[in-house]
Design a protein around this motif. Structure first.
Motif, short mmCIF file in Angstrom:
data_model
loop_
_atom_site.label_atom_id
_atom_site.label_comp_id
_atom_site.label_asym_id
_atom_site.label_seq_id
_atom_site.Cartn_x
_atom_site.Cartn_y
_atom_site.Cartn_z
N TYR A 107 0.85 -1.20 0.00
CA TYR A 107 0.00 0.00 0.00
C TYR A 107 0.88 1.25 0.00
N ASN A 108 0.32 2.34 -0.46
CA ASN A 108 1.07 3.60 -0.46
C ASN A 108 0.94 4.34 0.87
N ASP A 111 1.83 1.08 6.04
CA ASP A 111 2.94 0.14 5.97
C ASP A 111 2.38 -1.29 6.06
N ILE A 122 6.55 9.61 1.81
CA ILE A 122 6.15 8.87 0.61
C ILE A 122 6.74 9.57 -0.61
N LEU A 125 5.47 6.01 -5.92
CA LEU A 125 4.14 5.42 -6.00
C LEU A 125 4.29 3.92 -6.19
N ARG A 126 3.65 3.17 -5.28
CA ARG A 126 3.75 1.71 -5.36
C ARG A 126 2.44 1.14 -5.91
#
Length: 420
Positions: A107-108, A111, A122, A125-126
Protein backbone atom coordinates in the motif's frame (compact mmCIF):
# COMPACT_ATOMS: atom_id res chain seq x y z
CA UNK A 1 -23.16 -25.00 25.60
CA UNK A 2 -21.84 -27.88 23.46
CA UNK A 3 -25.24 -29.54 23.07
CA UNK A 4 -26.04 -29.64 19.34
CA UNK A 5 -29.39 -28.00 18.56
CA UNK A 6 -29.55 -28.26 14.75
CA UNK A 7 -27.83 -30.14 11.88
CA UNK A 8 -28.08 -29.27 8.17
CA UNK A 9 -26.33 -30.38 4.95
CA UNK A 10 -25.95 -27.79 2.19
CA UNK A 11 -27.49 -28.38 -1.26
CA UNK A 12 -24.50 -30.32 -2.62
CA UNK A 13 -23.77 -32.22 0.59
CA UNK A 14 -20.15 -31.02 0.56
CA UNK A 15 -20.73 -29.00 3.73
CA UNK A 16 -22.49 -29.89 6.96
CA UNK A 17 -23.40 -27.21 9.52
CA UNK A 18 -24.27 -27.70 13.18
CA UNK A 19 -25.54 -25.14 15.66
CA UNK A 20 -25.31 -25.51 19.42
CA UNK A 21 -26.72 -24.14 22.66
CA UNK A 22 -23.75 -21.80 23.03
CA UNK A 23 -24.69 -19.88 19.85
CA UNK A 24 -21.85 -21.35 17.79
CA UNK A 25 -22.02 -22.64 14.24
CA UNK A 26 -19.51 -25.32 13.20
CA UNK A 27 -19.20 -26.14 9.50
CA UNK A 28 -17.64 -29.42 8.36
CA UNK A 29 -16.30 -29.90 4.82
CA UNK A 30 -16.07 -33.20 3.00
CA UNK A 31 -12.60 -34.38 2.06
CA UNK A 32 -11.83 -34.58 -1.65
CA UNK A 33 -11.11 -38.09 -2.89
CA UNK A 34 -7.45 -38.85 -3.39
CA UNK A 35 -6.20 -41.48 -5.83
CA UNK A 36 -4.00 -43.29 -3.31
CA UNK A 37 -6.68 -43.32 -0.57
CA UNK A 38 -10.04 -43.83 -2.30
CA UNK A 39 -11.83 -44.75 0.94
CA UNK A 40 -11.05 -41.32 2.42
CA UNK A 41 -13.91 -39.76 0.48
CA UNK A 42 -16.76 -39.04 2.82
CA UNK A 43 -14.76 -37.92 5.83
CA UNK A 44 -15.90 -34.55 7.10
CA UNK A 45 -13.41 -32.23 8.79
CA UNK A 46 -13.94 -28.89 10.52
CA UNK A 47 -13.98 -26.12 7.91
CA UNK A 48 -15.07 -23.09 9.93
CA UNK A 49 -16.32 -22.25 13.43
CA UNK A 50 -17.89 -18.95 14.36
CA UNK A 51 -20.06 -17.39 17.05
CA UNK A 52 -23.41 -16.70 15.43
CA UNK A 53 -25.51 -15.41 18.35
CA UNK A 54 -24.70 -13.95 21.78
CA UNK A 55 -26.94 -14.00 24.86
CA UNK A 56 -29.08 -10.86 25.06
CA UNK A 57 -31.48 -9.27 27.49
CA UNK A 58 -34.86 -7.77 26.61
CA UNK A 59 -35.15 -4.85 29.05
CA UNK A 60 -38.78 -4.08 28.17
CA UNK A 61 -39.96 -7.58 29.03
CA UNK A 62 -37.20 -8.43 31.54
CA UNK A 63 -36.43 -11.57 29.59
CA UNK A 64 -33.14 -13.24 28.80
CA UNK A 65 -32.79 -14.21 25.14
CA UNK A 66 -30.82 -17.42 24.77
CA UNK A 67 -28.01 -17.64 22.25
CA UNK A 68 -28.99 -21.23 21.32
CA UNK A 69 -29.20 -21.80 17.53
CA UNK A 70 -32.70 -23.13 16.79
CA UNK A 71 -32.31 -23.70 13.04
CA UNK A 72 -29.77 -23.37 10.20
CA UNK A 73 -30.76 -23.21 6.53
CA UNK A 74 -28.34 -23.07 3.59
CA UNK A 75 -28.90 -20.98 0.48
CA UNK A 76 -27.95 -22.57 -2.88
CA UNK A 77 -24.40 -21.64 -3.83
CA UNK A 78 -24.24 -18.89 -6.47
CA UNK A 79 -20.51 -18.09 -6.41
CA UNK A 80 -17.35 -19.10 -4.54
CA UNK A 81 -18.85 -18.07 -1.17
CA UNK A 82 -21.43 -19.95 0.88
CA UNK A 83 -24.45 -18.34 2.52
CA UNK A 84 -26.52 -19.65 5.41
CA UNK A 85 -29.29 -18.45 7.71
CA UNK A 86 -29.10 -19.10 11.43
CA UNK A 87 -31.65 -18.16 14.07
CA UNK A 88 -32.04 -18.13 17.82
CA UNK A 89 -35.39 -17.41 19.54
CA UNK A 90 -35.67 -13.84 18.22
CA UNK A 91 -33.14 -12.92 15.54
CA UNK A 92 -32.30 -14.42 12.13
CA UNK A 93 -28.85 -13.74 10.66
CA UNK A 94 -27.55 -14.25 7.13
CA UNK A 95 -23.90 -15.33 7.14
CA UNK A 96 -21.39 -15.35 4.31
CA UNK A 97 -18.63 -17.96 4.57
CA UNK A 98 -15.76 -17.32 2.18
CA UNK A 99 -12.15 -18.38 1.64
CA UNK A 100 -9.13 -16.12 1.38
CA UNK A 101 -5.73 -17.35 0.23
CA UNK A 102 -4.19 -14.06 -1.00
CA UNK A 103 -3.45 -10.79 0.72
CA UNK A 104 -2.70 -7.38 -0.77
CA UNK A 105 0.73 -5.91 -0.06
CA UNK A 106 2.49 -2.69 -1.02
CA UNK A 107 0.00 0.00 0.00
CA UNK A 108 1.07 3.60 -0.46
CA UNK A 109 -0.52 5.19 2.61
CA UNK A 110 -0.03 2.27 5.04
CA UNK A 111 2.94 0.14 5.97
CA UNK A 112 2.82 -3.69 6.05
CA UNK A 113 1.43 -3.69 9.63
CA UNK A 114 -1.48 -1.45 8.64
CA UNK A 115 -0.19 1.73 10.34
CA UNK A 116 -0.53 5.01 8.45
CA UNK A 117 2.73 6.25 6.94
CA UNK A 118 3.97 9.82 7.22
CA UNK A 119 2.89 11.51 3.93
CA UNK A 120 6.17 13.46 3.77
CA UNK A 121 8.10 10.18 3.65
CA UNK A 122 6.15 8.87 0.61
CA UNK A 123 8.38 9.56 -2.40
CA UNK A 124 7.45 6.77 -4.81
CA UNK A 125 4.14 5.42 -6.00
CA UNK A 126 3.75 1.71 -5.36
CA UNK A 127 1.37 -0.65 -7.13
CA UNK A 128 -0.23 -3.02 -4.57
CA UNK A 129 0.19 -6.72 -5.36
CA UNK A 130 -1.60 -9.87 -4.18
CA UNK A 131 0.63 -12.35 -2.38
CA UNK A 132 -0.35 -15.96 -1.51
CA UNK A 133 -1.05 -16.70 2.15
CA UNK A 134 -2.36 -19.61 4.26
CA UNK A 135 -5.99 -20.41 3.51
CA UNK A 136 -8.35 -18.52 5.81
CA UNK A 137 -12.08 -19.17 6.08
CA UNK A 138 -13.99 -16.07 7.15
CA UNK A 139 -17.59 -15.88 8.32
CA UNK A 140 -19.17 -12.44 8.13
CA UNK A 141 -22.74 -11.45 9.00
CA UNK A 142 -24.31 -9.87 5.92
CA UNK A 143 -27.84 -9.22 7.22
CA UNK A 144 -29.52 -9.22 10.63
CA UNK A 145 -33.30 -9.70 10.64
CA UNK A 146 -34.46 -8.65 14.10
CA UNK A 147 -37.42 -7.27 16.09
CA UNK A 148 -40.16 -9.09 14.18
CA UNK A 149 -41.08 -11.90 16.59
CA UNK A 150 -42.81 -11.59 19.94
CA UNK A 151 -42.58 -15.33 20.54
CA UNK A 152 -39.83 -17.90 20.05
CA UNK A 153 -38.83 -18.69 16.46
CA UNK A 154 -39.17 -22.43 15.81
CA UNK A 155 -38.65 -22.60 12.01
CA UNK A 156 -37.01 -20.83 9.11
CA UNK A 157 -37.44 -21.92 5.49
CA UNK A 158 -35.85 -20.57 2.31
CA UNK A 159 -38.30 -20.14 -0.56
CA UNK A 160 -37.67 -21.73 -3.97
CA UNK A 161 -37.44 -18.24 -5.54
CA UNK A 162 -34.29 -17.72 -3.38
CA UNK A 163 -35.37 -14.11 -2.87
CA UNK A 164 -37.53 -14.64 0.20
CA UNK A 165 -37.67 -16.81 3.29
CA UNK A 166 -40.06 -17.22 6.19
CA UNK A 167 -39.63 -17.39 9.93
CA UNK A 168 -42.28 -18.92 12.18
CA UNK A 169 -42.89 -18.53 15.90
CA UNK A 170 -45.64 -19.95 18.14
CA UNK A 171 -48.39 -17.68 16.77
CA UNK A 172 -47.15 -15.93 13.64
CA UNK A 173 -45.27 -16.56 10.40
CA UNK A 174 -43.35 -13.72 8.72
CA UNK A 175 -42.15 -13.48 5.12
CA UNK A 176 -38.83 -11.70 4.55
CA UNK A 177 -36.94 -10.48 1.51
CA UNK A 178 -33.21 -11.23 1.78
CA UNK A 179 -32.37 -7.63 0.86
CA UNK A 180 -34.71 -5.95 3.38
CA UNK A 181 -33.96 -6.27 7.08
CA UNK A 182 -36.21 -3.59 8.60
CA UNK A 183 -39.58 -4.98 7.56
CA UNK A 184 -41.34 -8.28 6.93
CA UNK A 185 -44.83 -9.33 5.86
CA UNK A 186 -46.95 -11.15 8.41
CA UNK A 187 -48.48 -14.00 6.37
CA UNK A 188 -50.04 -16.09 9.19
CA UNK A 189 -51.39 -14.81 12.50
CA UNK A 190 -53.30 -17.21 14.75
CA UNK A 191 -53.09 -15.03 17.86
CA UNK A 192 -56.62 -14.66 19.33
CA UNK A 193 -57.86 -11.26 20.52
CA UNK A 194 -58.12 -12.76 24.00
CA UNK A 195 -55.11 -14.93 24.86
CA UNK A 196 -57.29 -17.01 27.21
CA UNK A 197 -58.97 -18.41 24.09
CA UNK A 198 -55.68 -19.74 22.74
CA UNK A 199 -56.09 -23.44 21.86
CA UNK A 200 -53.10 -24.22 19.62
CA UNK A 201 -49.68 -22.95 18.58
CA UNK A 202 -47.59 -23.22 15.41
CA UNK A 203 -44.90 -25.87 15.83
CA UNK A 204 -43.12 -25.96 12.43
CA UNK A 205 -43.38 -24.43 8.94
CA UNK A 206 -41.80 -25.07 5.55
CA UNK A 207 -42.00 -23.79 1.97
CA UNK A 208 -42.84 -26.11 -0.92
CA UNK A 209 -39.59 -27.12 -2.69
CA UNK A 210 -40.79 -26.01 -6.17
CA UNK A 211 -43.84 -23.72 -5.85
CA UNK A 212 -42.86 -20.42 -4.27
CA UNK A 213 -46.47 -19.55 -3.37
CA UNK A 214 -47.15 -22.66 -1.26
CA UNK A 215 -46.15 -23.50 2.29
CA UNK A 216 -47.33 -25.71 5.15
CA UNK A 217 -47.38 -25.25 8.89
CA UNK A 218 -48.17 -27.73 11.64
CA UNK A 219 -49.85 -27.18 14.99
CA UNK A 220 -49.78 -28.53 18.52
CA UNK A 221 -53.20 -30.07 17.83
CA UNK A 222 -51.73 -32.49 15.30
CA UNK A 223 -53.09 -30.70 12.23
CA UNK A 224 -51.31 -29.44 9.10
CA UNK A 225 -52.44 -26.47 7.04
CA UNK A 226 -51.34 -25.89 3.46
CA UNK A 227 -51.53 -22.22 2.45
CA UNK A 228 -51.37 -20.46 -0.91
CA UNK A 229 -49.98 -16.94 -0.85
CA UNK A 230 -51.77 -16.10 -4.11
CA UNK A 231 -55.20 -16.13 -2.44
CA UNK A 232 -54.66 -13.32 0.08
CA UNK A 233 -51.94 -11.29 1.74
CA UNK A 234 -52.76 -12.87 5.12
CA UNK A 235 -53.01 -16.65 4.82
CA UNK A 236 -55.38 -17.10 7.76
CA UNK A 237 -57.62 -19.21 5.53
CA UNK A 238 -55.85 -22.41 4.51
CA UNK A 239 -56.14 -24.05 1.10
CA UNK A 240 -55.92 -27.58 2.52
CA UNK A 241 -56.30 -28.98 6.02
CA UNK A 242 -54.73 -32.33 6.89
CA UNK A 243 -56.02 -34.11 9.98
CA UNK A 244 -56.40 -37.73 10.96
CA UNK A 245 -59.58 -38.49 12.91
CA UNK A 246 -58.74 -39.78 16.37
CA UNK A 247 -59.46 -43.37 17.28
CA UNK A 248 -61.76 -43.16 20.36
CA UNK A 249 -60.40 -46.47 21.68
CA UNK A 250 -56.89 -44.96 21.95
CA UNK A 251 -58.01 -41.81 23.76
CA UNK A 252 -56.14 -41.07 26.98
CA UNK A 253 -55.02 -38.18 29.19
CA UNK A 254 -51.89 -37.83 27.01
CA UNK A 255 -53.62 -37.93 23.60
CA UNK A 256 -53.42 -34.20 22.98
CA UNK A 257 -49.78 -33.91 24.04
CA UNK A 258 -48.51 -36.83 21.96
CA UNK A 259 -50.50 -35.74 18.88
CA UNK A 260 -48.63 -32.39 18.74
CA UNK A 261 -46.49 -32.28 15.58
CA UNK A 262 -42.84 -31.47 16.24
CA UNK A 263 -41.59 -31.37 12.64
CA UNK A 264 -43.00 -31.10 9.12
CA UNK A 265 -41.00 -31.68 5.90
CA UNK A 266 -41.90 -31.63 2.22
CA UNK A 267 -40.51 -34.50 0.15
CA UNK A 268 -37.93 -33.47 -2.46
CA UNK A 269 -40.51 -34.19 -5.16
CA UNK A 270 -43.02 -31.86 -3.48
CA UNK A 271 -45.76 -34.53 -3.66
CA UNK A 272 -45.73 -35.60 -0.01
CA UNK A 273 -45.34 -34.11 3.42
CA UNK A 274 -43.93 -35.95 6.41
CA UNK A 275 -44.87 -35.11 9.98
CA UNK A 276 -43.40 -36.32 13.26
CA UNK A 277 -45.43 -36.48 16.46
CA UNK A 278 -44.30 -38.03 19.73
CA UNK A 279 -44.80 -41.70 18.82
CA UNK A 280 -45.12 -41.81 15.03
CA UNK A 281 -43.96 -40.51 11.65
CA UNK A 282 -46.72 -39.98 9.09
CA UNK A 283 -46.51 -39.43 5.34
CA UNK A 284 -49.34 -37.45 3.73
CA UNK A 285 -50.21 -37.15 0.07
CA UNK A 286 -50.94 -33.51 -0.82
CA UNK A 287 -54.05 -34.73 -2.64
CA UNK A 288 -55.55 -36.57 0.35
CA UNK A 289 -56.42 -34.56 3.44
CA UNK A 290 -58.45 -36.94 5.58
CA UNK A 291 -55.70 -39.38 6.62
CA UNK A 292 -52.01 -40.11 6.03
CA UNK A 293 -51.04 -42.67 3.41
CA UNK A 294 -48.34 -44.14 5.66
CA UNK A 295 -47.90 -44.27 9.45
CA UNK A 296 -44.71 -45.58 11.06
CA UNK A 297 -44.41 -46.41 14.77
CA UNK A 298 -41.12 -44.98 16.02
CA UNK A 299 -41.16 -46.21 19.63
CA UNK A 300 -44.56 -47.76 20.34
CA UNK A 301 -43.01 -49.56 23.31
CA UNK A 302 -43.14 -46.21 25.17
CA UNK A 303 -46.96 -46.14 25.23
CA UNK A 304 -46.97 -47.78 28.65
CA UNK A 305 -44.37 -45.28 29.90
CA UNK A 306 -46.22 -42.05 29.02
CA UNK A 307 -46.95 -41.29 32.68
CA UNK A 308 -43.29 -41.25 33.73
CA UNK A 309 -42.31 -39.48 30.49
CA UNK A 310 -44.83 -36.78 31.39
CA UNK A 311 -43.36 -36.44 34.89
CA UNK A 312 -39.79 -35.99 33.62
CA UNK A 313 -40.96 -33.64 30.79
CA UNK A 314 -39.60 -35.95 28.06
CA UNK A 315 -43.09 -36.13 26.55
CA UNK A 316 -42.52 -32.54 25.33
CA UNK A 317 -39.32 -33.42 23.40
CA UNK A 318 -39.38 -32.23 19.80
CA UNK A 319 -38.00 -34.89 17.44
CA UNK A 320 -37.19 -34.01 13.83
CA UNK A 321 -37.56 -36.21 10.74
CA UNK A 322 -35.75 -36.26 7.38
CA UNK A 323 -36.12 -37.77 3.89
CA UNK A 324 -33.30 -39.38 1.97
CA UNK A 325 -32.41 -37.89 -1.42
CA UNK A 326 -34.87 -40.04 -3.38
CA UNK A 327 -37.76 -39.80 -0.86
CA UNK A 328 -37.72 -43.61 -0.46
CA UNK A 329 -36.41 -43.78 3.12
CA UNK A 330 -37.23 -41.63 6.13
CA UNK A 331 -35.26 -41.25 9.35
CA UNK A 332 -36.07 -39.96 12.81
CA UNK A 333 -34.61 -40.14 16.30
CA UNK A 334 -35.59 -41.76 19.59
CA UNK A 335 -34.24 -42.25 23.13
CA UNK A 336 -31.16 -44.14 24.33
CA UNK A 337 -29.33 -42.63 21.32
CA UNK A 338 -31.43 -44.80 19.01
CA UNK A 339 -32.53 -43.62 15.58
CA UNK A 340 -34.82 -45.34 13.15
CA UNK A 341 -35.05 -45.65 9.37
CA UNK A 342 -38.16 -46.75 7.48
CA UNK A 343 -37.96 -47.93 3.88
CA UNK A 344 -41.19 -46.83 2.18
CA UNK A 345 -40.90 -49.36 -0.67
CA UNK A 346 -40.02 -52.56 1.17
CA UNK A 347 -41.75 -51.50 4.43
CA UNK A 348 -38.65 -52.70 6.30
CA UNK A 349 -37.27 -50.63 9.13
CA UNK A 350 -34.13 -50.71 11.21
CA UNK A 351 -33.24 -49.20 14.58
CA UNK A 352 -29.59 -48.23 15.10
CA UNK A 353 -27.63 -46.74 17.98
CA UNK A 354 -25.22 -43.81 17.87
CA UNK A 355 -22.77 -44.24 20.73
CA UNK A 356 -19.05 -44.04 21.25
CA UNK A 357 -18.79 -47.67 22.31
CA UNK A 358 -20.13 -49.14 19.08
CA UNK A 359 -19.11 -46.58 16.47
CA UNK A 360 -15.41 -46.84 15.91
CA UNK A 361 -14.44 -45.61 12.42
CA UNK A 362 -15.64 -48.02 9.71
CA UNK A 363 -17.45 -50.22 12.24
CA UNK A 364 -20.73 -51.69 11.00
CA UNK A 365 -23.74 -50.75 13.10
CA UNK A 366 -25.80 -53.61 14.47
CA UNK A 367 -29.61 -53.27 14.52
CA UNK A 368 -31.03 -52.82 18.02
CA UNK A 369 -34.29 -54.19 19.43
CA UNK A 370 -36.30 -53.20 22.49
CA UNK A 371 -38.36 -55.78 24.35
CA UNK A 372 -41.43 -54.99 26.44
CA UNK A 373 -41.87 -57.26 29.46
CA UNK A 374 -41.47 -61.04 29.29
CA UNK A 375 -38.22 -62.74 28.52
CA UNK A 376 -35.40 -60.68 27.07
CA UNK A 377 -33.19 -62.09 24.36
CA UNK A 378 -29.42 -61.64 24.48
CA UNK A 379 -29.24 -58.84 21.89
CA UNK A 380 -32.33 -56.97 23.09
CA UNK A 381 -32.57 -54.09 25.52
CA UNK A 382 -35.38 -53.85 28.04
CA UNK A 383 -37.72 -50.86 27.81
CA UNK A 384 -37.08 -50.26 31.52
CA UNK A 385 -33.35 -49.76 31.01
CA UNK A 386 -33.61 -47.13 28.26
CA UNK A 387 -31.76 -43.88 29.02
CA UNK A 388 -34.16 -40.98 28.41
CA UNK A 389 -31.45 -38.37 28.89
CA UNK A 390 -29.76 -39.64 25.70
CA UNK A 391 -31.98 -38.55 22.83
CA UNK A 392 -31.51 -37.98 19.12
CA UNK A 393 -33.64 -34.98 18.24
CA UNK A 394 -31.69 -33.67 15.23
CA UNK A 395 -30.68 -35.60 12.12
CA UNK A 396 -29.76 -34.76 8.52
CA UNK A 397 -29.44 -36.77 5.30
CA UNK A 398 -27.02 -36.01 2.45
CA UNK A 399 -29.07 -34.70 -0.52
CA UNK A 400 -27.87 -37.35 -2.97
CA UNK A 401 -25.87 -40.05 -1.15
CA UNK A 402 -26.48 -42.42 1.74
CA UNK A 403 -24.62 -40.35 4.29
CA UNK A 404 -26.40 -39.31 7.47
CA UNK A 405 -25.52 -36.97 10.32
CA UNK A 406 -26.93 -37.71 13.76
CA UNK A 407 -26.65 -35.34 16.73
CA UNK A 408 -26.56 -37.17 20.06
CA UNK A 409 -26.41 -34.49 22.78
CA UNK A 410 -22.93 -32.96 22.31
CA UNK A 411 -21.60 -35.57 19.83
CA UNK A 412 -22.04 -35.55 16.06
CA UNK A 413 -21.98 -38.92 14.32
CA UNK A 414 -21.63 -39.27 10.55
CA UNK A 415 -22.52 -42.67 9.10
CA UNK A 416 -22.33 -43.75 5.51
CA UNK A 417 -23.56 -46.72 3.53
CA UNK A 418 -21.11 -49.60 3.40
CA UNK A 419 -19.22 -49.49 0.10
CA UNK A 420 -18.46 -53.00 -1.18
Amino acid sequence: ADIISTVEFNHTGELLATGDKGGRVVIFQREQESKNQPHRRGEYNVYSTFQSHEPEFDYLKSLEIEEKINKIRWLPQQNAAYFLLSTNDKTVKLWKVSERDKRPEGYNLKDEDGRLRDPSMITVLRVPVLRPMDLMVEATPRRVFANAHTYHINSISVNSDYETYMSADDLRINLWNFEITNQSFNIVDIKPANMEELTEVITAAEFHPHHCNTFVYSSSKGTIRLCDMRTAALCDRHAKFFEEPEDPSNRSFFSEIISSISDVKFSHSGRYIMTRDYLTVKVWDLNMENRPIETYQVHDYLRSKLCSLYENDCIFDKFECVWNGSDSVIMTGSYNNFFRMFDRNTKRDVMLEASRENSKPRAILKPRKVCVGGKRRKDEISVDSLDFSKKILHTAWHPSENIIAVAATNNLYIFQDKVN
